[in-house]
Design a protein around this motif. Structure first.
Motif, short mmCIF file in Angstrom:
data_model
loop_
_atom_site.label_atom_id
_atom_site.label_comp_id
_atom_site.label_asym_id
_atom_site.label_seq_id
_atom_site.Cartn_x
_atom_site.Cartn_y
_atom_site.Cartn_z
N SER A 208 0.98 -1.23 -0.01
CA SER A 208 0.03 -0.04 0.10
C SER A 208 0.93 1.34 -0.10
CB SER A 208 -1.10 0.10 1.36
OG SER A 208 -1.45 1.29 1.25
N PRO A 209 0.84 2.05 -1.16
CA PRO A 209 1.90 3.12 -1.06
C PRO A 209 1.23 4.31 -0.24
CG PRO A 209 0.34 3.00 -3.08
CD PRO A 209 0.57 1.54 -2.33
N PHE A 210 -0.15 4.27 -0.28
CA PHE A 210 -0.73 5.28 0.71
C PHE A 210 -0.28 4.84 2.17
CE2 PHE A 210 -4.26 6.55 3.62
CZ PHE A 210 -4.22 7.74 3.36
N SER A 211 -0.37 3.60 2.59
CA SER A 211 0.15 3.36 4.13
C SER A 211 1.56 3.79 4.19
CB SER A 211 -0.07 1.88 4.43
OG SER A 211 -1.50 1.57 4.38
N ILE A 212 2.33 3.33 3.34
CA ILE A 212 3.78 3.69 3.34
C ILE A 212 4.04 5.18 3.64
CG2 ILE A 212 6.05 3.58 2.48
CD1 ILE A 212 5.15 0.89 1.12
N GLN A 213 3.40 5.84 2.72
CA GLN A 213 3.60 7.29 2.70
C GLN A 213 2.94 7.93 3.94
OE1 GLN A 213 1.60 9.85 -0.24
NE2 GLN A 213 3.37 10.33 -1.10
N THR A 214 1.74 7.36 4.39
CA THR A 214 1.04 8.05 5.52
C THR A 214 2.07 7.92 7.04
OG1 THR A 214 -1.15 7.43 4.67
CG2 THR A 214 -1.02 7.97 7.18
N CYS A 215 2.46 6.70 6.90
CA CYS A 215 3.60 6.40 8.08
C CYS A 215 4.80 7.29 8.12
CB CYS A 215 3.78 5.07 8.01
SG CYS A 215 4.70 4.49 9.55
N ALA A 216 5.42 7.31 6.85
CA ALA A 216 6.48 7.95 6.73
C ALA A 216 6.15 9.49 6.85
CB ALA A 216 7.14 7.82 5.35
N ALA A 217 5.04 10.12 6.46
CA ALA A 217 4.54 11.41 6.54
C ALA A 217 4.47 11.92 8.12
CB ALA A 217 3.45 11.74 5.73
N MET A 218 4.02 11.02 8.79
CA MET A 218 3.56 11.21 10.25
C MET A 218 5.01 11.52 10.91
SD MET A 218 0.85 8.92 11.95
CE MET A 218 1.43 7.27 11.37
N ALA A 219 6.08 10.61 10.61
CA ALA A 219 7.36 10.79 10.87
C ALA A 219 7.82 12.10 10.46
CB ALA A 219 8.42 9.61 10.51
N ARG A 220 7.61 12.50 9.15
CA ARG A 220 8.10 13.80 8.46
C ARG A 220 7.77 14.73 9.28
NH1 ARG A 220 8.72 18.22 8.11
NH2 ARG A 220 8.88 19.42 6.12
N LEU A 221 6.59 14.84 10.07
CA LEU A 221 6.23 16.16 10.63
C LEU A 221 6.93 16.43 11.95
CD1 LEU A 221 2.25 15.52 10.76
CD2 LEU A 221 3.47 16.60 9.20
N GLY A 222 7.92 15.52 12.37
CA GLY A 222 8.68 15.73 13.53
C GLY A 222 10.17 15.90 12.83
N ALA A 223 10.44 15.90 11.44
CA ALA A 223 11.78 16.07 10.91
C ALA A 223 11.99 17.46 10.79
CB ALA A 223 11.95 15.39 9.77
N GLU A 224 13.40 17.91 10.69
CA GLU A 224 13.78 19.18 10.08
C GLU A 224 15.18 19.13 9.38
OE1 GLU A 224 14.03 21.33 13.74
OE2 GLU A 224 15.50 20.11 14.72
N GLY A 225 15.35 20.36 8.71
CA GLY A 225 16.52 20.27 8.22
C GLY A 225 16.85 19.25 6.88
N GLU A 226 17.98 18.84 6.65
CA GLU A 226 18.11 18.08 5.37
C GLU A 226 17.48 16.59 5.41
OE1 GLU A 226 22.09 15.64 3.16
OE2 GLU A 226 22.36 17.17 4.69
N THR A 227 17.01 16.20 6.86
CA THR A 227 16.30 14.96 7.02
C THR A 227 14.86 15.19 6.28
OG1 THR A 227 17.48 14.29 8.93
CG2 THR A 227 15.45 13.07 8.61
N ALA A 228 14.25 16.47 6.73
CA ALA A 228 12.85 16.67 6.45
C ALA A 228 13.02 16.98 4.87
CB ALA A 228 12.51 17.79 7.08
N ALA A 229 14.00 17.50 4.24
CA ALA A 229 14.15 17.79 2.92
C ALA A 229 14.28 16.41 2.08
CB ALA A 229 15.49 18.60 2.58
#
Length: 431
Positions: A75-96
């Motif tokens: 499920s690309p939507f599931s993978i993307q959703t899960c990673a997007a939740m982590a992205r909300l806590g990222a910054e800098g180059e990791t976020a980019a």
């Protein structure tokens, strides 16, 4: 709140569970961004769907290369959703890197969260498709307010404290939630060995879909037939048969044809893309990487089709760290990961693993898979049809997607091999 005395990145787990499919992401704690009050326009929704489709085919290409000869389902939507939740806590180059690798349309956390909220909220009360998010937090630690608010309001995610140091109990809690949300199809997702006293967060996305075809395949028409594995090898499998009006497309640029099988009471359908050649799937997959999903769906037109489609089940599990790194998301796994916006305590965090697990069952009545739902109106059949029916014979390897009517791929897979008489004696739960 418990301050950290260690300079070593701690571990976070994020996992997505789908009723027929599950993703687990293990990561270190991450940074967060502030929400903004935004709404998605039609153009924004189309762009979101386009980018998810591109992310889907990118992941699919990496998985087929990693596991050649295997039936893929994810499920690309599931993978993307899960990673997007982590992205909300990222910054800098990791976020980019996450913004680029996930194909997100914005680098603003509020807009990222809103784009996912549109889908999550649409199916909040659906009986066909169930999507749920949850955060498991190490006992004694608190989420940063901005991160907590984004996940709670936009990802509809609740938080629960868990003592990861008691890894067996913690894994049982997480896996129990996953199993419940996936109709007991996904079990033992997280092994206790991946959790320890350094674990801080587990983010979970669960998706449960069970759909019935608008036009069901009559069971009496299912009979053994040949499925060609390649030019030389073939097996006898249960082949379903149906003659009905479907949306169909001849795709000469892809050297393939496409068929859309809609689900009842749903805005979701299964899109099957069948190469013209028995050995043409690899070439088709290459072309799909530069072909927008919308180009295929816009070419579909209603016509009478004689369909032959094998019954099939597929289970798939993969650790996605290599896939993410190949897509340019590497820093999140390193000690230099920037995930400072997840917890109130300022400790270094990184992703330690991403686990994805999926299951699908396609039979005469419908499909069990991760997907989205809505309304489909059945076209009335003409009293007299002068059309010469088109034959769609899926008797060799093909690719498919469960697609929302706005070209949003929530589930993607391929059938490249079937066992002799595969599913012949399988029983299907009531839909």
């Amino acid at each position: 709140m418990k301050p950290s005395t260690s300079t070593h990145p701690r571990s976070i787990w994020a996992l997505t569970a789908c009723w027929s499919l599950l993703l687990a992401l293990s990561l270190s704690l991450c940074p967060l961004v502030r929400p903004s009050d935004v709404t998605m326009t039609d153009a924004a929704r189309q762009e979101y769907a386009r980018r998810l489709a591109l992310f889907s085919i990118n992941v699919y290409g990496k998985l087929t290369a990693q596991k050649p000869g295997e039936n893929i389902v994810f499920s690309p939507f599931s993978i993307q959703t899960c990673a997007a939740m982590a992205r909300l806590g990222a910054e800098g180059e990791t976020a980019a890197e996450l913004d680029h690798g996930l194909g997100l349309a914005s680098s603003d956390a509020g807009q990222i969260a809103q784009s996912f909220h549109q889908v999550l909220a649409a199916y909040e009360n659906s009986q066909i498709l169930r999507i749920a998010n949850k955060i498991f937090v190490m006992t004694g630690y608190a989420l940063r307010q901005e991160f907590d608010e984004l996940l709670t309001k936009q990802f509809l995610s609740a938080a629960q404290s868990v003592n990861f140091a008691k890894n067996t109990e913690a894994a049982a809690t997480i896996n129990g939630w996953v199993e419940q949300r996936t109709n007991h199809l996904i079990k033992d997702l997280i092994p206790p060995s991946v959790l320890n006293a350094d674990s801080r967060l587990v983010l979970v996305n669960a998706i449960h879909f069970k759909g019935t075809w608008v036009h069901q395949f009559p069971k009496h028409a299912t009979r053994p037939d040949t499925f060609h594995l390649d030019d030389k090898r073939s097996v006898q499998v249960p082949m379903m048969g149906l003659k009905e009006r479907f949306r169909y497309a001849d795709l000469p640029a892809l050297d393939a044809t496409a068929l859309e099988l809609p689900y009842k009471d749903s805005d979701l359908s299964m899109l099957i893309v069948l190469p013209n050649s028995k050995t043409g799937l690899a070439a088709l997959e290459e072309k799909l990487r530069i072909t927008a999903l919308s180009q295929i769906t816009q070419a579909l037109h209603k016509t009478q089709v004689v369909v032959k489609l094998p019954k099939f089940k597929a289970e798939f599990q993969v650790e996605l760290t290599d896939v993410f790194q190949q897509l340019g998301m590497s820093k999140m796994f390193s000690d230099a990961a920037e995930f400072g916006k997840m917890l109130q305590s300022p400790e270094p965090l990184k992703v330690s693993a991403i686990i994805h697990k999926a299951f699908i069952d396609v039979n005469e009545e419908g499909t069990e898979a991760a997907a989205a739902t809505g309304a489909v109106v059945r076209m009335k059949r003409s009293v007299i049809s002068l059309e010469e029916p088109i034959e769609f014979l899926a008797d060799h390897p093909f690719t498919y997607a469960l697609v929302h009517e706005e070209d949003l791929p929530l589930f993607w897979g391929s059938v490249v091999r079937l066992e002799e008489n595969d599913s012949a004696n399988s029983e299907h739960d009531e839909l």
